[in-house]
Design an enzyme around this catalytic site. Structure first.
Site, PDB file in Angstrom:
ATOM      1  N   LYS A  13     -57.652  -0.506  17.968  1.00 49.55           N
ATOM      2  CA  LYS A  13     -56.205  -0.667  17.772  1.00 49.55           C
ATOM      3  C   LYS A  13     -55.434  -0.269  19.028  1.00 49.55           C
ATOM      4  O   LYS A  13     -54.589  -1.006  19.529  1.00 49.55           O
ATOM      5  CB  LYS A  13     -55.724   0.181  16.580  1.00 49.55           C
ATOM      6  CG  LYS A  13     -56.503  -0.062  15.293  1.00 49.55           C
ATOM      7  CD  LYS A  13     -56.009   0.811  14.155  1.00 49.55           C
ATOM      8  CE  LYS A  13     -56.217   2.305  14.324  1.00 49.55           C
ATOM      9  NZ  LYS A  13     -57.625   2.754  14.297  1.00 49.55           N
ATOM     10  N   ARG A  88     -51.108   4.013   6.290  1.00 44.78           N
ATOM     11  CA  ARG A  88     -52.506   4.380   6.105  1.00 44.78           C
ATOM     12  C   ARG A  88     -52.811   4.764   4.671  1.00 44.78           C
ATOM     13  O   ARG A  88     -53.940   5.117   4.361  1.00 44.78           O
ATOM     14  CB  ARG A  88     -52.757   5.617   6.959  1.00 44.78           C
ATOM     15  CG  ARG A  88     -53.777   5.450   8.046  1.00 44.78           C
ATOM     16  CD  ARG A  88     -53.717   6.778   8.758  1.00 44.78           C
ATOM     17  NE  ARG A  88     -54.800   7.076   9.579  1.00 44.78           N
ATOM     18  CZ  ARG A  88     -54.826   6.862  10.891  1.00 44.78           C
ATOM     19  NH1 ARG A  88     -53.849   6.254  11.489  1.00 44.78           N
ATOM     20  NH2 ARG A  88     -55.842   7.253  11.584  1.00 44.78           N
ATOM     21  N   ARG A 127     -65.021   7.952  24.453  1.00 43.09           N
ATOM     22  CA  ARG A 127     -63.625   7.632  24.821  1.00 43.09           C
ATOM     23  C   ARG A 127     -62.997   8.704  25.703  1.00 43.09           C
ATOM     24  O   ARG A 127     -63.132   9.890  25.449  1.00 43.09           O
ATOM     25  CB  ARG A 127     -62.783   7.487  23.541  1.00 43.09           C
ATOM     26  CG  ARG A 127     -61.290   7.405  23.844  1.00 43.09           C
ATOM     27  CD  ARG A 127     -60.488   6.873  22.707  1.00 43.09           C
ATOM     28  NE  ARG A 127     -60.607   7.659  21.489  1.00 43.09           N
ATOM     29  CZ  ARG A 127     -60.050   7.313  20.343  1.00 43.09           C
ATOM     30  NH1 ARG A 127     -59.343   6.198  20.268  1.00 43.09           N
ATOM     31  NH2 ARG A 127     -60.208   8.065  19.276  1.00 43.09           N
ATOM     32  N   ARG A 160     -60.130  13.519  23.142  1.00 49.29           N
ATOM     33  CA  ARG A 160     -59.396  13.992  21.972  1.00 49.29           C
ATOM     34  C   ARG A 160     -60.226  15.012  21.215  1.00 49.29           C
ATOM     35  O   ARG A 160     -61.435  14.872  21.098  1.00 49.29           O
ATOM     36  CB  ARG A 160     -59.074  12.808  21.056  1.00 49.29           C
ATOM     37  CG  ARG A 160     -57.698  12.257  21.274  1.00 49.29           C
ATOM     38  CD  ARG A 160     -57.487  10.926  20.605  1.00 49.29           C
ATOM     39  NE  ARG A 160     -57.728  10.926  19.165  1.00 49.29           N
ATOM     40  CZ  ARG A 160     -57.496   9.877  18.380  1.00 49.29           C
ATOM     41  NH1 ARG A 160     -57.025   8.761  18.907  1.00 49.29           N
ATOM     42  NH2 ARG A 160     -57.739   9.941  17.099  1.00 49.29           N
ATOM     43  N   ARG A 171     -62.921  11.301   9.222  1.00 51.33           N
ATOM     44  CA  ARG A 171     -61.925  10.252   9.504  1.00 51.33           C
ATOM     45  C   ARG A 171     -62.340   8.942   8.840  1.00 51.33           C
ATOM     46  O   ARG A 171     -61.510   8.216   8.303  1.00 51.33           O
ATOM     47  CB  ARG A 171     -61.761  10.093  11.024  1.00 51.33           C
ATOM     48  CG  ARG A 171     -61.033  11.284  11.654  1.00 51.33           C
ATOM     49  CD  ARG A 171     -61.256  11.383  13.161  1.00 51.33           C
ATOM     50  NE  ARG A 171     -60.712  10.260  13.892  1.00 51.33           N
ATOM     51  CZ  ARG A 171     -60.998   9.996  15.168  1.00 51.33           C
ATOM     52  NH1 ARG A 171     -61.837  10.783  15.832  1.00 51.33           N
ATOM     53  NH2 ARG A 171     -60.471   8.960  15.770  1.00 51.33           N
TER      54      ARG A 171
HETATM   55  P1  AP5 Z   1     -59.420   2.674  20.637  1.00 53.32           P
HETATM   56  O1  AP5 Z   1     -58.734   1.378  20.892  1.00 53.32           O
HETATM   57  O2  AP5 Z   1     -58.861   3.882  21.330  1.00 53.32           O
HETATM   58  O3  AP5 Z   1     -59.572   2.944  19.068  1.00 53.32           O
HETATM   59  P2  AP5 Z   1     -58.476   3.063  17.925  1.00 53.32           P
HETATM   60  O4  AP5 Z   1     -58.694   1.954  16.951  1.00 53.32           O
HETATM   61  O5  AP5 Z   1     -57.106   3.214  18.483  1.00 53.32           O
HETATM   62  O6  AP5 Z   1     -59.023   4.381  17.215  1.00 53.32           O
HETATM   63  P3  AP5 Z   1     -58.380   5.824  16.981  1.00 53.32           P
HETATM   64  O7  AP5 Z   1     -59.515   6.790  17.022  1.00 53.32           O
HETATM   65  O8  AP5 Z   1     -57.216   6.081  17.865  1.00 53.32           O
HETATM   66  O9  AP5 Z   1     -57.900   5.627  15.494  1.00 53.32           O
HETATM   67  P4  AP5 Z   1     -57.602   6.689  14.456  1.00 53.32           P
HETATM   68  O10 AP5 Z   1     -57.012   5.822  13.404  1.00 53.32           O
HETATM   69  O11 AP5 Z   1     -58.746   7.509  14.037  1.00 53.32           O
HETATM   70  O12 AP5 Z   1     -56.642   7.710  15.198  1.00 53.32           O
HETATM   71  P5  AP5 Z   1     -55.066   7.951  15.179  1.00 53.32           P
HETATM   72  O13 AP5 Z   1     -54.669   8.392  16.516  1.00 53.32           O
HETATM   73  O14 AP5 Z   1     -54.362   6.778  14.572  1.00 53.32           O
HETATM   74  O15 AP5 Z   1     -60.962   2.494  21.038  1.00 53.32           O
HETATM   75  C1  AP5 Z   1     -61.913   3.552  20.939  1.00 53.32           C
HETATM   76  C2  AP5 Z   1     -62.877   3.525  22.128  1.00 53.32           C
HETATM   77  O16 AP5 Z   1     -63.650   2.335  22.111  1.00 53.32           O
HETATM   78  C3  AP5 Z   1     -62.186   3.555  23.501  1.00 53.32           C
HETATM   79  O17 AP5 Z   1     -62.930   4.342  24.372  1.00 53.32           O
HETATM   80  C4  AP5 Z   1     -62.188   2.083  23.952  1.00 53.32           C
HETATM   81  O18 AP5 Z   1     -62.252   1.967  25.366  1.00 53.32           O
HETATM   82  C5  AP5 Z   1     -63.442   1.533  23.286  1.00 53.32           C
HETATM   83  N1  AP5 Z   1     -63.246   0.161  22.826  1.00 53.32           N
HETATM   84  C6  AP5 Z   1     -62.129  -0.380  22.254  1.00 53.32           C
HETATM   85  N2  AP5 Z   1     -62.331  -1.672  21.920  1.00 53.32           N
HETATM   86  C7  AP5 Z   1     -63.630  -1.952  22.281  1.00 53.32           C
HETATM   87  C8  AP5 Z   1     -64.447  -3.128  22.159  1.00 53.32           C
HETATM   88  N3  AP5 Z   1     -63.941  -4.262  21.628  1.00 53.32           N
HETATM   89  N4  AP5 Z   1     -65.728  -3.064  22.614  1.00 53.32           N
HETATM   90  C9  AP5 Z   1     -66.221  -1.910  23.158  1.00 53.32           C
HETATM   91  N5  AP5 Z   1     -65.487  -0.762  23.298  1.00 53.32           N
HETATM   92  C10 AP5 Z   1     -64.215  -0.783  22.857  1.00 53.32           C
HETATM   93  O19 AP5 Z   1     -54.930   9.140  14.133  1.00 53.32           O
HETATM   94  C11 AP5 Z   1     -55.407  10.430  14.419  1.00 53.32           C
HETATM   95  C12 AP5 Z   1     -55.074  11.390  13.274  1.00 53.32           C
HETATM   96  O20 AP5 Z   1     -53.644  11.484  13.098  1.00 53.32           O
HETATM   97  C13 AP5 Z   1     -55.602  10.984  11.889  1.00 53.32           C
HETATM   98  O21 AP5 Z   1     -56.924  11.433  11.692  1.00 53.32           O
HETATM   99  C14 AP5 Z   1     -54.593  11.723  10.972  1.00 53.32           C
HETATM  100  O22 AP5 Z   1     -54.886  13.086  10.849  1.00 53.32           O
HETATM  101  C15 AP5 Z   1     -53.285  11.586  11.716  1.00 53.32           C
HETATM  102  N6  AP5 Z   1     -52.517  10.383  11.343  1.00 53.32           N
HETATM  103  C16 AP5 Z   1     -52.171   9.344  12.171  1.00 53.32           C
HETATM  104  N7  AP5 Z   1     -51.469   8.409  11.506  1.00 53.32           N
HETATM  105  C17 AP5 Z   1     -51.356   8.852  10.219  1.00 53.32           C
HETATM  106  C18 AP5 Z   1     -50.765   8.320   9.048  1.00 53.32           C
HETATM  107  N8  AP5 Z   1     -50.124   7.139   9.053  1.00 53.32           N
HETATM  108  N9  AP5 Z   1     -50.856   9.033   7.888  1.00 53.32           N
HETATM  109  C19 AP5 Z   1     -51.475  10.242   7.867  1.00 53.32           C
HETATM  110  N10 AP5 Z   1     -52.076  10.806   8.946  1.00 53.32           N
HETATM  111  C20 AP5 Z   1     -52.019  10.120  10.115  1.00 53.32           C
HETATM  112 ZN    ZN Z   2     -55.682   4.827  18.508  1.00 54.74          ZN
END
Ligand code: AP5
Ligand code: ZN
Length: 214
Positions: A13, A88, A127, A160, A171
């Protein structure tokens, strides 16, 4: 356009968001990034959110709905937006609908980053992030030109706190239990587009562009 990106941790994402943003000039709201900034700044919101985030659990609906409600008032978000990591839970999706109903608008597309859980541990543990720009690297799949250093600014990259194999398990659990129903919620509205998120980043971008040009 009004877009939502849904997918498990590491599904890409955050990698695709800046590309979509540059092309469509939308407002990009990533609740995870906003919460991490609040934690780093030790704001009251950050203090409340930190414990759940460290454990890989979701932060309460009230807190996240509050930050989205506030952020969506920005003029840059009036004509369109990309929501990355929100909604979410079904409650969050209902709250978003209420917000949009008031403006008489609707979500155009929900991009579902569909991917097998087995691929995600390697993506998450490899990452590296440039905190101020949000640029994301991967030791194997998208390495920076020099190890540990941002290509553009030369500043150090960080990992992170929740990017460990153990926290990833919680997660993923939260994703399957609480977020998968959100995909069903939007499927019933006929706005979900499924992506092959296991493909290399450039191929995923091509799929995204195809969906958005429809
Ligand atoms: P990347 O693109 O960074 O992954 P992402 O989908 O953004 O994953 P996240 O880990 O950021 O998602 P998340 O939902 O767990 O975290 P969030 O910050 O939202 O890619 C990952 C890696 O893979 C990178 O190194 C990249 O280079 C590589 N990559 C990408 N695409 C690739 C491909 N096609 N092929 C190969 N490699 C690739 O949330 C964190 C925390 O915040 C949650 O756990 C929760 O506690 C809280 N939170 C956030 N939003 C909410 C909400 N709405 N409600 C409640 N709690 C929330
Ligand atoms: Zn993300």
């Amino acid at each position: 356009k009004r877009l939502i990106l849904i997918g498990p941790p590491g599904s890409g994402k955050g990698t695709q968001s800046p590309i979509i943003k540059d092309e469509y000039c939308l407002c990009h709201l990533a609740t995870g990034d906003m919460l991490r900034a609040a934690v780093a700044a030790k704001t009251p919101l950050g203090i409340k959110a930190k414990e759940a985030m460290d454990k890989g659990e979701l932060v309460s609906d009230d807190l996240v709905v509050g930050i989205i409600d506030e952020a969506m008032k920005k003029p840059s978000c009036q004509k369109g937006f990309i929501l990355d990591g929100f909604p979410r839970t079904v409650v969050q999706a209902q709250k978003l609908d209420e917000m949009l109903d008031k403006q008489g608008v609707k979500v155009d597309k929900v991009l579902n980053f569909a991917i097998d859980d087995a691929i995600l541990e390697e993506r998450i543990t490899g990452r590296w992030i440039h905190p101020s720009s949000g640029r994301t690297y991967h030791t194997k799949f998208a390495p920076p030109k020099a190890p540990g250093v941002d290509d553009v600014t030369g500043e150090p990259l960080i990992q992170r706190k929740d990017d460990t194999a153990a926290v990833l398990k919680s997660r993923l659990d939260a994703f399957h239990k609480q977020t998968a129903p959100v995909i069903d919620y939007y499927s019933k509205k006929g706005v979900v587009a499924n992506l092959h998120a296991e493909k290399p980043p450039k191929e995923v971008t091509v799929e995204v562009e195809k969906v958005l040009s429809q």
